[in-house]
Scaffold this motif. Structure first.
Motif, PDB file in Angstrom:
ATOM      1  N   MET A 161       0.936  -1.133   0.241  1.00  0.00           N
ATOM      2  CA  MET A 161       0.134   0.162   0.105  1.00  0.00           C
ATOM      3  C   MET A 161       0.784   1.078   0.011  1.00  0.00           C
ATOM      4  SD  MET A 161      -2.700   1.316   2.926  1.00  0.00           S
ATOM      5  CE  MET A 161      -1.426   1.697   4.079  1.00  0.00           C
ATOM      6  N   LEU A 162       1.838   1.172   0.902  1.00  0.00           N
ATOM      7  CA  LEU A 162       2.852   2.398   0.908  1.00  0.00           C
ATOM      8  C   LEU A 162       3.612   2.648  -0.273  1.00  0.00           C
ATOM      9  CD1 LEU A 162       4.254   2.072   4.538  1.00  0.00           C
ATOM     10  CD2 LEU A 162       2.480   3.547   3.707  1.00  0.00           C
ATOM     11  N   ALA A 163       3.892   1.645  -1.070  1.00  0.00           N
ATOM     12  CA  ALA A 163       4.722   1.470  -2.287  1.00  0.00           C
ATOM     13  C   ALA A 163       4.068   2.096  -3.509  1.00  0.00           C
ATOM     14  CB  ALA A 163       5.185   0.377  -2.763  1.00  0.00           C
ATOM     15  N   ASN A 164       2.541   1.851  -3.164  1.00  0.00           N
ATOM     16  CA  ASN A 164       1.641   2.274  -4.544  1.00  0.00           C
ATOM     17  C   ASN A 164       1.052   3.789  -4.323  1.00  0.00           C
ATOM     18  OD1 ASN A 164       1.828  -0.072  -6.051  1.00  0.00           O
ATOM     19  ND2 ASN A 164       0.019  -0.995  -5.138  1.00  0.00           N
ATOM     20  N   THR A 165       1.385   4.237  -2.864  1.00  0.00           N
ATOM     21  CA  THR A 165       0.957   5.455  -2.689  1.00  0.00           C
ATOM     22  C   THR A 165       1.245   6.646  -3.829  1.00  0.00           C
ATOM     23  OG1 THR A 165       0.878   5.183  -0.518  1.00  0.00           O
ATOM     24  CG2 THR A 165       0.564   7.510  -1.034  1.00  0.00           C
ATOM     25  N   PHE A 166       2.470   6.584  -4.165  1.00  0.00           N
ATOM     26  CA  PHE A 166       3.109   7.424  -5.160  1.00  0.00           C
ATOM     27  C   PHE A 166       3.253   6.999  -6.546  1.00  0.00           C
ATOM     28  CE2 PHE A 166       3.913   9.308  -0.955  1.00  0.00           C
ATOM     29  CZ  PHE A 166       3.176  10.306  -1.108  1.00  0.00           C
ATOM     30  N   SER A 167       3.054   5.527  -6.518  1.00  0.00           N
ATOM     31  CA  SER A 167       3.434   4.989  -7.935  1.00  0.00           C
ATOM     32  C   SER A 167       2.430   5.346  -9.098  1.00  0.00           C
ATOM     33  CB  SER A 167       3.503   3.504  -7.536  1.00  0.00           C
ATOM     34  OG  SER A 167       3.546   2.849  -9.014  1.00  0.00           O
ATOM     35  N   LEU A 168       2.975   5.424 -10.278  1.00  0.00           N
ATOM     36  CA  LEU A 168       2.066   5.714 -11.221  1.00  0.00           C
ATOM     37  C   LEU A 168       1.472   4.452 -11.712  1.00  0.00           C
ATOM     38  CD1 LEU A 168       4.581   8.071 -13.452  1.00  0.00           C
ATOM     39  CD2 LEU A 168       2.643   8.713 -12.107  1.00  0.00           C
ATOM     40  N   THR A 169       2.030   3.477 -11.841  1.00  0.00           N
ATOM     41  CA  THR A 169       1.005   2.131 -12.393  1.00  0.00           C
ATOM     42  C   THR A 169       0.473   1.526 -10.970  1.00  0.00           C
ATOM     43  OG1 THR A 169       3.132   0.825 -11.364  1.00  0.00           O
ATOM     44  CG2 THR A 169       3.156   1.848 -13.829  1.00  0.00           C
ATOM     45  N   LYS A 170       0.915   1.603  -9.916  1.00  0.00           N
ATOM     46  CA  LYS A 170      -0.051   1.036  -8.820  1.00  0.00           C
ATOM     47  C   LYS A 170      -0.438  -0.515  -9.149  1.00  0.00           C
ATOM     48  CE  LYS A 170      -2.208   5.269  -7.307  1.00  0.00           C
ATOM     49  NZ  LYS A 170      -1.437   5.505  -6.229  1.00  0.00           N
ATOM     50  N   ALA A 171       0.576  -1.179  -9.886  1.00  0.00           N
ATOM     51  CA  ALA A 171       0.313  -2.405 -10.349  1.00  0.00           C
ATOM     52  C   ALA A 171       0.740  -3.579  -9.038  1.00  0.00           C
ATOM     53  CB  ALA A 171       0.734  -2.862 -11.494  1.00  0.00           C
ATOM     54  N   ILE A 172      -0.082  -4.784  -9.183  1.00  0.00           N
ATOM     55  CA  ILE A 172       0.546  -6.027  -8.431  1.00  0.00           C
ATOM     56  C   ILE A 172      -0.027  -6.933  -9.448  1.00  0.00           C
ATOM     57  CG2 ILE A 172      -1.953  -5.994  -7.286  1.00  0.00           C
ATOM     58  CD1 ILE A 172      -0.376  -7.288  -5.052  1.00  0.00           C
ATOM     59  N   SER A 173       0.853  -8.304  -9.496  1.00  0.00           N
ATOM     60  CA  SER A 173       0.600  -9.018 -10.463  1.00  0.00           C
ATOM     61  C   SER A 173      -0.564 -10.013 -10.142  1.00  0.00           C
ATOM     62  CB  SER A 173       1.712 -10.075 -10.504  1.00  0.00           C
ATOM     63  OG  SER A 173       2.143 -10.652  -9.202  1.00  0.00           O
ATOM     64  N   PHE A 174      -1.222 -10.882 -10.908  1.00  0.00           N
ATOM     65  CA  PHE A 174      -2.268 -11.472 -10.781  1.00  0.00           C
ATOM     66  C   PHE A 174      -1.957 -12.925  -9.581  1.00  0.00           C
ATOM     67  CE2 PHE A 174      -4.887 -15.456 -11.333  1.00  0.00           C
ATOM     68  CZ  PHE A 174      -5.986 -14.850 -11.380  1.00  0.00           C
ATOM     69  N   VAL A 175      -0.866 -13.179  -9.867  1.00  0.00           N
ATOM     70  CA  VAL A 175      -0.579 -14.252  -8.584  1.00  0.00           C
ATOM     71  C   VAL A 175      -0.224 -13.478  -7.484  1.00  0.00           C
ATOM     72  CG1 VAL A 175       1.255 -16.027  -8.086  1.00  0.00           C
ATOM     73  CG2 VAL A 175       0.383 -15.908 -10.359  1.00  0.00           C
ATOM     74  N   GLY A 176       0.519 -12.306  -7.519  1.00  0.00           N
ATOM     75  CA  GLY A 176       0.641 -11.563  -6.332  1.00  0.00           C
ATOM     76  C   GLY A 176      -0.530 -11.121  -5.749  1.00  0.00           C
ATOM     77  N   CYS A 177      -1.253 -10.818  -6.453  1.00  0.00           N
ATOM     78  CA  CYS A 177      -2.431 -10.279  -5.830  1.00  0.00           C
ATOM     79  C   CYS A 177      -3.415 -11.378  -4.988  1.00  0.00           C
ATOM     80  CB  CYS A 177      -3.615  -9.890  -6.989  1.00  0.00           C
ATOM     81  SG  CYS A 177      -5.249  -9.245  -6.349  1.00  0.00           S
ATOM     82  N   LEU A 178      -3.369 -12.888  -5.713  1.00  0.00           N
ATOM     83  CA  LEU A 178      -4.256 -13.764  -5.151  1.00  0.00           C
ATOM     84  C   LEU A 178      -3.309 -14.315  -3.968  1.00  0.00           C
ATOM     85  CD1 LEU A 178      -5.711 -15.891  -7.796  1.00  0.00           C
ATOM     86  CD2 LEU A 178      -6.779 -14.104  -6.865  1.00  0.00           C
ATOM     87  N   THR A 179      -2.196 -14.130  -3.975  1.00  0.00           N
ATOM     88  CA  THR A 179      -1.232 -14.778  -2.799  1.00  0.00           C
ATOM     89  C   THR A 179      -1.400 -13.910  -1.633  1.00  0.00           C
ATOM     90  OG1 THR A 179       0.434 -15.671  -4.264  1.00  0.00           O
ATOM     91  CG2 THR A 179       1.313 -15.298  -1.841  1.00  0.00           C
ATOM     92  N   GLN A 180      -1.431 -12.578  -1.832  1.00  0.00           N
ATOM     93  CA  GLN A 180      -1.644 -11.556  -0.793  1.00  0.00           C
ATOM     94  C   GLN A 180      -2.851 -11.627  -0.113  1.00  0.00           C
ATOM     95  OE1 GLN A 180      -2.943  -7.272  -1.780  1.00  0.00           O
ATOM     96  NE2 GLN A 180      -1.058  -6.552  -0.675  1.00  0.00           N
ATOM     97  N   SER A 181      -3.992 -11.727  -0.997  1.00  0.00           N
ATOM     98  CA  SER A 181      -5.281 -12.148  -0.449  1.00  0.00           C
ATOM     99  C   SER A 181      -5.431 -13.150   0.391  1.00  0.00           C
ATOM    100  CB  SER A 181      -6.342 -12.366  -1.505  1.00  0.00           C
ATOM    101  OG  SER A 181      -7.659 -12.349  -0.951  1.00  0.00           O
ATOM    102  N   PHE A 182      -4.894 -14.430   0.014  1.00  0.00           N
ATOM    103  CA  PHE A 182      -4.768 -15.629   0.658  1.00  0.00           C
ATOM    104  C   PHE A 182      -4.025 -15.581   2.030  1.00  0.00           C
ATOM    105  CE2 PHE A 182      -2.521 -19.731   1.979  1.00  0.00           C
ATOM    106  CZ  PHE A 182      -3.545 -20.411   1.951  1.00  0.00           C
TER     107      PHE A 182
END
Length: 319
Positions: A81-102
């Protein structure tokens, strides 16, 4: 929609709070400070329990494991969340997203089981004090901790299995600062009713079931305490439970509001701030709740501050 025409999503965009830059700077500073405070405070609790023999009891064993879960949960969500605060892309990979959620739901579910276990520990300590050492022995504590992790894994297994293979074909913007279940399911290009039902049922059984166990334990505790003839004894008994009750109230209040609703998408902005309470605020407050209200922890901390600096050449913790 014909599945052959779908384009598989390979990454998600975390929308976050979407405020003006000055507001984002303020939020970043506040969240970073709270995250660091949480890391330092909870790590300190773990070290104190490990190093100080006065804290080698079932109650503090569970407190240390609660602090570990707090560190793990915040570290699963907040750095991204902190890394994406000022990021232009604010991207997280599909696998990374599901892994974070899990891992977020695995660790969070474990925490609710652990809070129920801690209420049982207080029940035995107050209602069966003569048998406490016999009941809450090392093997029992280890089994209860292991059962918390296994129970958490089983509780999130069905929602995870039903969500992972669903087709995500765009848009890929998650209206949240991490991959929570409701905003992710909104991006599925198929019927999500079964996954939403499994998500709701899992949340309801986990939260309300563990809350029921906690409520039963504290009902028995209150009845026992009110029967005590000594006012000092009643105050002492209640004081040992006050910290745990505070943590339980904070966690269950926000989590039931977020997750125990059949349809969760209508108040997403409110959910974001309720999630902040779970992922940042309560983990930050946990060390203060347990240390400021507990004489043993305060005594251990005082001794560590006095003795550790003079022993840095030989050992890092007081014995």
């Amino acid at each position: 929609m014909d599945g052959s025409n779908l384009t598989r999503v390979t990454e998600f965009i975390l929308l976050g709070f979407q405020n003006e830059k000055p507001v984002n700077i303020l939020l970043f500073s506040v969240f970073l400070l709270m995250y660091l405070t949480s890391l330092v405070g909870n790590t300190l609790i773990i070290l104190l329990v490990c190093c100080d023999r006065r804290l080698h009891s079932p109650m503090y064993f569970f407190v240390a494991n609660l602090s570990f879960l707090e560190v793990a949960i915040t570290s699963t969500v907040v750095p991204e969340m902190l890394a994406n605060t000022f990021s232009l892309t604010k991207a997280i990979s599909f696998v990374g997203c599901l892994t974070q959620s899990f891992f977020y739901f695995l660790l969070g579910s474990t925490e609710f089981f652990l809070l129920a276990v801690m209420s049982f520990d207080r029940y035995v300590a107050i209602c069966n004090p003569l048998r406490y050492a016999l009941i809450m022995n090392r093997q029992t504590c280890a089994a209860l901790l292991l059962g918390s992790y296994v129970g958490a894994f089983l509780s999130i297994l069905a929602p995870s299995v039903l969500t992972a293979p669903l087709p995500f074909c765009g848009p890929n913007v998650v209206n949240h600062f991490f991959c929570d279940s409701a905003p992710v399911l909104k991006l599925v290009c198929a019927d999500t009713s079964l996954a939403e039902l499994a998500d709701f049922a899992s949340s309801a059984v986990l939260l309300l079931g563990s809350l029921l166990l906690t409520g039963v334990s504290y009902t028995c505790i209150i009845i026992t305490v009110l029967r005590m003839p000594s006012a000092q004894g009643r105050r002492k008994a209640f004081s040992t439970c006050a910290s745990h009750i505070t943590v339980v109230t904070l966690y269950y209040g926000s989590s039931i509001f977020i997750y125990v609703r059949p349809r969760k998408g209508g108040v997403m902005d409110v959910n974001k701030f309720a999630t902040v309470l779970n992922t940042i605020v309560t983990p930050m407050l946990n060390p203060f709740i347990y240390s400021l209200r507990n004489e043993k922890v305060k005594g251990s901390l005082r001794d560590a501050l006095v003795k550790c600096p003079s022993r840095l050449g030989t050992t890092m913790c007081p014995r």
